[in-house]
Design an enzyme around this catalytic site. Structure first.
Site, PDB file in Angstrom:
ATOM      1  N   PRO A 210       0.823  -1.198   0.000  1.00  0.00           N
ATOM      2  CA  PRO A 210       0.000   0.000   0.000  1.00  0.00           C
ATOM      3  C   PRO A 210       0.866   1.261   0.000  1.00  0.00           C
ATOM      4  CG  PRO A 210      -0.467  -1.377   1.929  1.00  0.00           C
ATOM      5  CD  PRO A 210       0.705  -1.961   1.248  1.00  0.00           C
ATOM      6  N   PRO A 211       0.291   2.407  -0.339  1.00  0.00           N
ATOM      7  CA  PRO A 211       1.060   3.654  -0.374  1.00  0.00           C
ATOM      8  C   PRO A 211       1.618   3.997   1.005  1.00  0.00           C
ATOM      9  CG  PRO A 211      -1.110   3.952  -1.361  1.00  0.00           C
ATOM     10  CD  PRO A 211      -1.103   2.612  -0.739  1.00  0.00           C
ATOM     11  N   THR A 213       4.195   2.839   2.673  1.00  0.00           N
ATOM     12  CA  THR A 213       4.774   1.824   3.545  1.00  0.00           C
ATOM     13  C   THR A 213       6.292   1.750   3.418  1.00  0.00           C
ATOM     14  OG1 THR A 213       4.217   0.252   1.831  1.00  0.00           O
ATOM     15  CG2 THR A 213       2.786   0.319   3.750  1.00  0.00           C
ATOM     16  N   GLY A 214       6.863   2.577   2.575  1.00  0.00           N
ATOM     17  CA  GLY A 214       8.325   2.644   2.520  1.00  0.00           C
ATOM     18  C   GLY A 214       8.949   1.921   1.346  1.00  0.00           C
ATOM     19  N   HIS A 430     -24.475   8.853  20.063  1.00  0.00           N
ATOM     20  CA  HIS A 430     -24.095   8.048  18.896  1.00  0.00           C
ATOM     21  C   HIS A 430     -22.784   7.310  19.164  1.00  0.00           C
ATOM     22  CE1 HIS A 430     -23.802   7.397  14.406  1.00  0.00           C
ATOM     23  NE2 HIS A 430     -22.532   7.228  14.762  1.00  0.00           N
ATOM     24  N   GLU A 431     -21.785   8.057  19.586  1.00  0.00           N
ATOM     25  CA  GLU A 431     -20.471   7.437  19.793  1.00  0.00           C
ATOM     26  C   GLU A 431     -20.518   6.417  20.930  1.00  0.00           C
ATOM     27  OE1 GLU A 431     -18.069   7.694  17.779  1.00  0.00           O
ATOM     28  OE2 GLU A 431     -18.817   9.383  16.592  1.00  0.00           O
ATOM     29  N   HIS A 434     -21.994   3.111  19.753  1.00  0.00           N
ATOM     30  CA  HIS A 434     -21.009   2.206  19.137  1.00  0.00           C
ATOM     31  C   HIS A 434     -20.232   1.467  20.220  1.00  0.00           C
ATOM     32  CE1 HIS A 434     -21.311   3.439  15.003  1.00  0.00           C
ATOM     33  NE2 HIS A 434     -21.008   4.691  15.245  1.00  0.00           N
ATOM     34  N   ASP A 507     -20.881   4.721   8.917  1.00  0.00           N
ATOM     35  CA  ASP A 507     -21.175   3.435   9.557  1.00  0.00           C
ATOM     36  C   ASP A 507     -21.913   2.526   8.590  1.00  0.00           C
ATOM     37  OD1 ASP A 507     -20.184   4.680  11.793  1.00  0.00           O
ATOM     38  OD2 ASP A 507     -22.162   5.226  12.562  1.00  0.00           O
TER      39      ASP A 507
HETATM   40  P1  ADP Z   1       5.810   4.353  -0.767  1.00  0.00           P
HETATM   41  O1  ADP Z   1       5.669   2.957  -0.254  1.00  0.00           O
HETATM   42  O2  ADP Z   1       4.490   4.922  -1.132  1.00  0.00           O
HETATM   43  O3  ADP Z   1       6.845   4.489  -1.828  1.00  0.00           O
HETATM   44  P2  ADP Z   1       7.661   5.972   0.677  1.00  0.00           P
HETATM   45  O4  ADP Z   1       8.802   5.054   0.663  1.00  0.00           O
HETATM   46  O5  ADP Z   1       7.720   7.096  -0.273  1.00  0.00           O
HETATM   47  O6  ADP Z   1       6.300   5.196   0.499  1.00  0.00           O
HETATM   48  O7  ADP Z   1       7.497   6.516   2.167  1.00  0.00           O
HETATM   49  C1  ADP Z   1       7.222   7.851   2.449  1.00  0.00           C
HETATM   50  C2  ADP Z   1       7.858   8.276   3.753  1.00  0.00           C
HETATM   51  O8  ADP Z   1       7.278   7.594   4.844  1.00  0.00           O
HETATM   52  C3  ADP Z   1       9.325   7.947   3.823  1.00  0.00           C
HETATM   53  O9  ADP Z   1      10.095   8.970   3.303  1.00  0.00           O
HETATM   54  C4  ADP Z   1       9.566   7.784   5.321  1.00  0.00           C
HETATM   55  O10 ADP Z   1       9.801   9.021   5.935  1.00  0.00           O
HETATM   56  C5  ADP Z   1       8.246   7.253   5.814  1.00  0.00           C
HETATM   57  N1  ADP Z   1       8.279   5.791   5.948  1.00  0.00           N
HETATM   58  C6  ADP Z   1       7.493   4.924   5.280  1.00  0.00           C
HETATM   59  N2  ADP Z   1       7.740   3.654   5.652  1.00  0.00           N
HETATM   60  C7  ADP Z   1       8.728   3.705   6.565  1.00  0.00           C
HETATM   61  C8  ADP Z   1       9.434   2.713   7.322  1.00  0.00           C
HETATM   62  N3  ADP Z   1       9.164   1.402   7.176  1.00  0.00           N
HETATM   63  N4  ADP Z   1      10.390   3.129   8.162  1.00  0.00           N
HETATM   64  C9  ADP Z   1      10.671   4.434   8.308  1.00  0.00           C
HETATM   65  N5  ADP Z   1      10.045   5.414   7.627  1.00  0.00           N
HETATM   66  C10 ADP Z   1       9.071   5.077   6.764  1.00  0.00           C
HETATM   67 ZN    ZN Z   2     -21.023   6.213  13.883  1.00  0.00          ZN
END
Ligand code: ADP
Ligand code: ZN
Ligand code: MG
Length: 614
Positions: A210-211, A213-214, A430-431, A434, A507
């Site tokens: 996913p976006p 995640t590093g 409401h909260e 839940h 919800d």
């Molecule tokens: P993508 O997976 O979308 O390519 P990026 O690598 O660009 O994500 O991550 C964006 C920023 O999030 C990185 O520059 C870093 O600062 C932070 N980041 C994401 N994952 C990690 C991780 N596993 N450890 C440390 N920093 C992270």
């Molecule tokens: Zn709700």
């Protein structure tokens, strides 16, 4: 990390400049320079020179008389005066009559000097320059392409190792990915170790997740760890307006890589070019050609040479299967959202960059930020530092971090949106609805904290869920309970106010999604048994699903979803009815304090007295 890149201008650009210079030269400079130096003198001077036999040759035209001195070194001119004996006198003086003395250069010479010569010079300079450029970058692409449009060259950034570069230590919580990648780095450093046993390195590795995640970060860390050149290019940079340019760029990239081997080529967001070829007429020709070129190049080079291709994507299922087959990207490295320990580690990595008080409990923050990606965690730490500055402190505290978890997940607190008392009361019920439904089903604290301060994200209240123990299976009962919990908010509104509001839209969406998944994907329905009614695509970007069943079955599915949600809604209402006193009590507490923690919630629920809030 240092980046080396050579900018380049298209040939057309030089052509235009050359034309402009030519026109300017011919209109402003040449007319004056190319004219011969002619001195204008009085008629008496002409007469004197004639008398003294100083005239070389002479040209009498309709309007003026041009003449030279005896050595033909200077040209003079004077006006015409009615002077009948002139020709005889000139003849006596030994002057020769010639029409060749003119003010202008000969037209032929003029064209030669004014136009042909500059063009020749331009061509010569152009030749020289382009030859130099070719030598320098040994451009593999079709030179005509690159010269006409300046696009046949890959604009890959080349990173060279530097001490400030990103290392594996900067990436936290992705241990498996790091392990797989360090093997590649190790291979590039000691290929002999692997060749001895006959192992060859995977040609390519695909980072999938996913976006945020590093993935990009990991690739950069590989560059920082490996002592080899690292070419980095984004998939979208191959996409060109002109068909064939992208392919030329791919060719050039691989040519460069082959020359620099051992090296690493990183193609970020590869889905931009790697999408499935769908064979539609009038499909995206350019992209398909680029992809074909990429496939060919990946087959073409020799793996033992030490060119490793990394790529990253968050849409693995949209990639062309040909790209994923062994021999191309044969290693797939999942880069998933971090688990609790991963989040703690990531927080610690980023916390090093800011000043923190000593008593920060990373574990608590990581728990609060359940489901957050690495990028979000990095953002949380930074927000905490910003908040500390805003409050005039020299370092960030636990409270700063906690608040920024909410900021990053739910947006800033809205200072100016004041809920009316009635609305605030509805949100409180409401909260709590839940939370109470959840608590009665699991018999444990369902939330970390509930606040009813509006957020910039539009949420009127915010509930921080307890991070459940990491588990990977969910039973049917748990799923049903979850649906009941989603309906709990609306159920409380109905029970207390006998009126429903728009506050439950999210919800409703969630409950429906769960119910649908139970029926179409998890086989949790007696009638359909273990038949998949739905396939999920795009799992890392929200997860779109498409139905794979007949129209009749779709109708049945819809009915079953409705029945399932309705059942759970009734169950939630029943739970709240049975515990209406607690509901009142907790909602009152939340209404008055605007915030309730999980502990306080459980204390009231278990009938204990709450110590007065400060
Ligand atoms: P993508 O997976 O979308 O390519 P990026 O690598 O660009 O994500 O991550 C964006 C920023 O999030 C990185 O520059 C870093 O600062 C932070 N980041 C994401 N994952 C990690 C991780 N596993 N450890 C440390 N920093 C992270
Ligand atoms: Zn709700
Ligand atoms: Mg990225």
């Amino acid at each position: 990390m240092q980046e080396v890149k050579t900018p380049k201008k298209p040939f057309i650009y030089y052509l235009l400049i050359a034309a402009t210079i030519l026109v300017l030269l011919n209109t402003l400079v040449f007319p004056n320079v190319l004219k011969r130096q002619v001195q204008e003198v009085g008629y008496n001077v002409f007469m004197q020179m004639t008398d003294r036999h100083e005239i070389g040759s002479v040209n009498i035209t309709q309007t003026e008389i041009l003449f030279t001195n005896k050595d033909n070194t200077e040209i003079f001119k004077t006006g015409i005066i009615n002077d009948p004996g002139l020709v005889d006198r000139l003849y006596d003086a030994g002057a020769t009559f010639s029409t060749e003395i003119t003010e202008e250069m000969s037209p032929l010479l003029y064209v030669l000097v004014g136009y042909v010569l500059p063009i020749v010079i331009f061509i010569l300079i152009g030749r020289l320059l382009s030859k130099k450029m070719m030598d320098k970058m040994s451009d593999g692409a079709n030179p005509m392409n690159s010269m006409m449009f300046g696009t046949g060259k890959s604009n890959a950034k080349i990173y060279v190792k530097s001490s400030s570069g990103i290392k594996f230590a900067d990436v936290a919580g992705e241990e498996e990915a790091k392990e797989l990648l360090s093997e590649i780095v190790d291979f590039l450093h000691n290929p002999g170790k692997y060749q001895e046993i006959g192992a060859s390195m995977p040609k390519g590795a695909l980072l999938v997740g996913p976006p945020g995640t590093g993935k990009t970060l990991l690739a950069k860390a590989v560059a920082g760890e490996a002592d080899v050149p690292f070419f980095s290019i984004s998939g979208s940079e191959f996409v060109e307006m002109f068909v064939g340019m992208g392919a030329a760029k791919v060719r050039d990239l691989f040519k460069q890589a082959n020359e620099k081997a051992p090296c690493i080529v990183f193609i970020d967001e590869i889905d931009a070019i790697g999408k499935k070829r769908d064979g539609r007429i009038g499909g995206n020709d350019e992209r398909e050609q680029t992809l074909n070129q990429l496939l060919t190049e990946m087959d073409g080079f020799d793996g033992s040479k030490g060119v490793v291709i990394l790529a990253a994507t968050n849409q693995p299922d949209s990639l062309d299967p040909a790209l994923l087959r062994p021999g191309r990207f044969d290693r797939r490295i999942p880069v998933e959202l971090p688990d609790l320990q991963g989040r703690v580690d990531i927080l610690k990595v980023h916390a090093k960059k800011i000043k923190l008080s000593d008593n920060v409990d990373f574990d608590a923050i990581a728990r609060a930020a359940s489901g957050a990606s690495g990028a979000e965690l990095a953002n949380i730490v930074n927000e905490a530092a910003l908040r500390a500055v805003r409050c005039g402190r020299k370092f960030a505290t636990q409270a700063d971090l906690m608040e920024s978890v909410e900021v990053v997940i739910a947006g800033y607190q809205k200072k100016n949106r004041i809920l009316s008392d009635k609305e605030k009361l509805i949100v409180a019920y409401h909260e709590v609805g839940h939370a109470l439904v959840a608590a009665m089903q699991t018999h444990s604290a369902p939330v970390q904290k509930i606040t009813i301060i509006p957020r910039t994200s539009g949420a009127l209240g915010y509930t921080m869920q307890v991070d459940e123990d990491e588990h990977f299976l969910m039973s049917k009962t748990e799923m049903e309970n979850k649906i009941a919990t989603f309906t709990g908010g609306r159920a409380a509104e109905e029970l207390i106010f006998h009126e429903i509001t728009t506050g439950a839209s999210n919800d409703i969406e969630q409950a429906t999604k769960f119910a649908r998944a139970m029926i179409t994907r998890y086989g949790m329905n007696d009638e359909f048994d273990m038949v998949a009614m739905e396939t999920v695509t795009n799992q890392y970007l929200g997860g779109d699903s498409s139905l794979t069943c007949s129209m009749e079955t779709q109708t049945q599915i819809d009915q079953k979803v409705v029945t399932l949600v309705k059942e759970q809604h009734e169950k939630a209402k029943k739970i709240l009815e049975d515990n209406i006193l607690k509901l009142h009590e907790i909602a009152k507490f939340l209404y008055e304090n605007e915030t309730i923690t999980g502990e306080e919630f459980m204390q009231i629920l278990n009938g204990n007295q709450i110590p007065e809030k400060l």
